[in-house]
Motif scaffolding. Sequence first.
Motif, mmCIF file in Angstrom:
data_model
loop_
_atom_site.group_PDB
_atom_site.id
_atom_site.type_symbol
_atom_site.label_atom_id
_atom_site.label_comp_id
_atom_site.label_asym_id
_atom_site.label_seq_id
_atom_site.Cartn_x
_atom_site.Cartn_y
_atom_site.Cartn_z
ATOM 1 N N MET A 1 115.777 -14.246 145.244
ATOM 2 C CA MET A 1 115.842 -14.557 143.822
ATOM 3 C C MET A 1 116.561 -13.440 143.094
ATOM 4 S SD MET A 1 112.693 -15.268 141.154
ATOM 5 C CE MET A 1 112.962 -15.494 139.386
ATOM 6 N N SER A 2 117.489 -13.831 142.235
ATOM 7 C CA SER A 2 118.136 -12.912 141.299
ATOM 8 C C SER A 2 117.715 -13.344 139.903
ATOM 9 C CB SER A 2 119.656 -12.966 141.429
ATOM 10 O OG SER A 2 120.061 -12.527 142.711
ATOM 11 N N PHE A 3 117.157 -12.399 139.146
ATOM 12 C CA PHE A 3 116.574 -12.739 137.846
ATOM 13 C C PHE A 3 117.144 -11.826 136.775
ATOM 14 C CE2 PHE A 3 112.511 -12.784 135.094
ATOM 15 C CZ PHE A 3 112.969 -13.873 134.361
ATOM 16 N N ILE A 4 117.815 -12.430 135.779
ATOM 17 C CA ILE A 4 118.354 -11.706 134.626
ATOM 18 C C ILE A 4 117.451 -11.975 133.432
ATOM 19 C CG2 ILE A 4 120.372 -11.325 133.161
ATOM 20 C CD1 ILE A 4 122.080 -12.658 135.318
ATOM 21 N N THR A 5 117.008 -10.915 132.766
ATOM 22 C CA THR A 5 116.106 -11.091 131.641
ATOM 23 C C THR A 5 116.263 -9.934 130.665
ATOM 24 O OG1 THR A 5 113.810 -11.645 131.036
ATOM 25 C CG2 THR A 5 114.140 -9.913 132.699
ATOM 26 N N ARG A 6 115.517 -10.000 129.577
ATOM 27 C CA ARG A 6 115.592 -8.953 128.551
ATOM 28 C C ARG A 6 114.692 -7.776 128.930
ATOM 29 N NH1 ARG A 6 115.730 -11.503 122.449
ATOM 30 N NH2 ARG A 6 117.652 -12.705 122.682
ATOM 31 N N LEU A 7 115.331 -6.704 129.326
ATOM 32 C CA LEU A 7 114.664 -5.448 129.627
ATOM 33 C C LEU A 7 115.572 -4.325 129.150
ATOM 34 C CD1 LEU A 7 113.459 -6.128 133.283
ATOM 35 C CD2 LEU A 7 111.958 -5.773 131.312
ATOM 36 N N PRO A 8 115.047 -3.119 128.981
ATOM 37 C CA PRO A 8 115.933 -1.998 128.639
ATOM 38 C C PRO A 8 116.930 -1.716 129.758
ATOM 39 C CG PRO A 8 113.622 -1.437 128.264
ATOM 40 C CD PRO A 8 113.628 -2.724 129.011
ATOM 41 N N THR A 9 118.059 -1.179 129.373
ATOM 42 C CA THR A 9 119.070 -0.807 130.368
ATOM 43 C C THR A 9 119.020 0.671 130.703
ATOM 44 O OG1 THR A 9 120.709 -0.543 128.597
ATOM 45 C CG2 THR A 9 120.638 -2.674 129.742
ATOM 46 N N GLN A 10 118.190 1.438 129.995
ATOM 47 C CA GLN A 10 118.040 2.860 130.304
ATOM 48 C C GLN A 10 116.556 3.194 130.460
ATOM 49 O OE1 GLN A 10 116.590 5.412 128.328
ATOM 50 N NE2 GLN A 10 115.992 4.026 126.668
ATOM 51 N N TYR A 11 116.281 4.147 131.362
ATOM 52 C CA TYR A 11 114.908 4.530 131.652
ATOM 53 C C TYR A 11 114.741 6.051 131.662
ATOM 54 C CZ TYR A 11 114.285 -0.364 132.538
ATOM 55 O OH TYR A 11 114.234 -1.730 132.363
ATOM 56 N N ILE A 12 115.564 6.729 130.864
ATOM 57 C CA ILE A 12 115.435 8.175 130.729
ATOM 58 C C ILE A 12 114.566 8.545 129.532
ATOM 59 C CG2 ILE A 12 117.616 8.714 131.882
ATOM 60 C CD1 ILE A 12 118.886 9.070 129.141
ATOM 61 N N MET A 13 114.193 7.545 128.739
ATOM 62 C CA MET A 13 113.318 7.784 127.588
ATOM 63 C C MET A 13 112.720 6.450 127.146
ATOM 64 S SD MET A 13 116.114 8.362 124.526
ATOM 65 C CE MET A 13 117.426 8.984 125.597
ATOM 66 N N PRO A 14 111.553 6.480 126.496
ATOM 67 C CA PRO A 14 110.954 5.231 126.009
ATOM 68 C C PRO A 14 111.742 4.644 124.844
ATOM 69 C CG PRO A 14 109.336 7.023 126.118
ATOM 70 C CD PRO A 14 110.690 7.642 126.261
ATOM 71 N N SER A 15 111.846 3.329 124.829
ATOM 72 C CA SER A 15 112.279 2.608 123.638
ATOM 73 C C SER A 15 111.033 2.251 122.844
ATOM 74 C CB SER A 15 113.036 1.336 124.022
ATOM 75 O OG SER A 15 114.170 1.630 124.807
ATOM 76 N N ALA A 16 111.119 2.274 121.517
ATOM 77 C CA ALA A 16 109.944 1.994 120.699
ATOM 78 C C ALA A 16 109.436 0.577 120.914
ATOM 79 C CB ALA A 16 110.258 2.231 119.226
ATOM 80 N N PHE A 17 110.359 -0.355 121.160
ATOM 81 C CA PHE A 17 109.984 -1.746 121.355
ATOM 82 C C PHE A 17 110.728 -2.322 122.553
ATOM 83 C CE2 PHE A 17 109.438 -0.951 116.834
ATOM 84 C CZ PHE A 17 108.190 -1.506 116.573
ATOM 85 N N ILE A 18 110.050 -3.215 123.276
ATOM 86 C CA ILE A 18 110.696 -4.008 124.315
ATOM 87 C C ILE A 18 110.254 -5.455 124.146
ATOM 88 C CG2 ILE A 18 110.966 -2.115 125.961
ATOM 89 C CD1 ILE A 18 108.503 -3.226 127.421
ATOM 90 N N GLU A 19 110.916 -6.355 124.856
ATOM 91 C CA GLU A 19 110.674 -7.785 124.670
ATOM 92 C C GLU A 19 109.749 -8.386 125.713
ATOM 93 O OE1 GLU A 19 112.941 -6.485 122.115
ATOM 94 O OE2 GLU A 19 114.074 -6.493 123.963
ATOM 95 N N ASN A 20 109.576 -7.737 126.859
ATOM 96 C CA ASN A 20 108.795 -8.333 127.947
ATOM 97 C C ASN A 20 107.861 -7.313 128.574
ATOM 98 O OD1 ASN A 20 109.735 -11.174 128.390
ATOM 99 N ND2 ASN A 20 111.732 -10.187 128.631
ATOM 100 N N ASP A 21 106.737 -7.787 129.057
ATOM 101 C CA ASP A 21 105.789 -6.960 129.796
ATOM 102 C C ASP A 21 106.334 -6.752 131.216
ATOM 103 O OD1 ASP A 21 103.668 -5.760 131.061
ATOM 104 O OD2 ASP A 21 102.211 -7.324 130.593
ATOM 105 N N PRO A 22 106.533 -5.505 131.651
ATOM 106 C CA PRO A 22 107.091 -5.282 132.988
ATOM 107 C C PRO A 22 106.096 -5.499 134.118
ATOM 108 C CG PRO A 22 106.593 -3.188 131.934
ATOM 109 C CD PRO A 22 106.342 -4.245 130.901
ATOM 110 N N SER A 23 104.793 -5.469 133.837
ATOM 111 C CA SER A 23 103.809 -5.507 134.924
ATOM 112 C C SER A 23 103.875 -6.779 135.772
ATOM 113 C CB SER A 23 102.397 -5.293 134.371
ATOM 114 O OG SER A 23 102.062 -6.251 133.396
ATOM 115 N N PRO A 24 104.115 -7.986 135.213
ATOM 116 C CA PRO A 24 104.246 -9.153 136.091
ATOM 117 C C PRO A 24 105.446 -9.051 137.043
ATOM 118 C CG PRO A 24 103.812 -9.847 133.840
ATOM 119 C CD PRO A 24 104.123 -8.387 133.784
ATOM 120 N N LEU A 25 106.502 -8.381 136.603
ATOM 121 C CA LEU A 25 107.652 -8.206 137.487
ATOM 122 C C LEU A 25 107.332 -7.242 138.618
ATOM 123 C CD1 LEU A 25 110.605 -8.009 134.918
ATOM 124 C CD2 LEU A 25 109.997 -9.931 136.396
ATOM 125 N N VAL A 26 106.543 -6.200 138.324
ATOM 126 C CA VAL A 26 106.121 -5.280 139.380
ATOM 127 C C VAL A 26 105.310 -6.029 140.432
ATOM 128 C CG1 VAL A 26 104.716 -3.249 139.905
ATOM 129 C CG2 VAL A 26 106.161 -3.267 137.858
#
Length: 317
Positions: free
Chosen positions: A47-72
């Motif tokens: 499966m290849s899945f494209i969705t709304r997530l941040p593109t950088q992980y060197i610092m927190p963004s104040a807001f995101i659109e999706n909960d990452p835990s189900p993807l983990v």
Amino acid sequence: MKASKLHSYPNKDVFSAIISGKQLKAASPFYSSASLRLINPKTLNGMSFITRLPTQYIMPSAFIENDPSPLVKLLDRMDPHLKIYALPELHAKLYINEKSVWVGSSNFTINGFSGKQEILIQFDGKEDSWSKVFDAYMKDSVQVGKSDLKKLSLWISLGLTKIRSQHYTTHETSANSAKTPLTFEDFIEWLTEPKQPHAVIRKHIYDRVKGKNFMSGHVPPAFNGSMSFLRLNSKHIPALANASDDSIPLAVLDDFASFVQKFGDHYRGPKGGYWRNYLSTRLGGAQVSGGAGDTVAKKCLVLIPAYIKARLQPLFG
């Protein structure tokens, strides 16, 4: 290209058909933990899945659109047969397996396939044109790994990042920007909007973003850090709305210094430098004398109340 079916009330049977193949390409702004749990790794081999997530992980963004835990959790079940890609501005909903293609309005959520008024057009057989569309989106995106998603989950647990509802993510807030509101990319566009307040300060920050005085790396952590600080300390927004960068109330600076001392090392510049190393001890940083990042941080603190007002975000705090 002739449509095989038109689903005007797509339901769980349509969702089951989408995930029933051996290979799935899915592009959807949103997903749900319940929908991801229905995926069976024994039958879905890739499966290849494209969705709304941040593109950088060197610092927190104040807001995101999706909960990452189900993807983990899905990665735990499918890795290495699941590839996740971040595309923050994604609006399309596109699903492709070896049997059919579905394109329309349904997100990859249980609610999107609950028999409500959504549209999905189904094309049976091999459709190379839709695969090319998906591949083009994938080239626009950034691949995200499990370590990135776990980092995102940590920032959420610390309160530095907040998952906001779809309503405020998709709300049209500016005729001048197609970017998602309250993101760094949208902030940069807002800096150039002529009718906004603080013209001199906006120009100063915009010039730094564009590399003037070699300070472009100071702006992303100052913006993201100030955004998180003000979301956690929204009581300071009215005072900052009437302040300039050289007249910020002491109470605000004291609380900001405490925030930087506690969380500053979670924010890093584009070249890997720690944000605290840019700031003076007065602002919670490590610089005993000076602090080249102080000026940028103070200007961001003053600009952000005007920015969130312009983007009509009533649930900022």
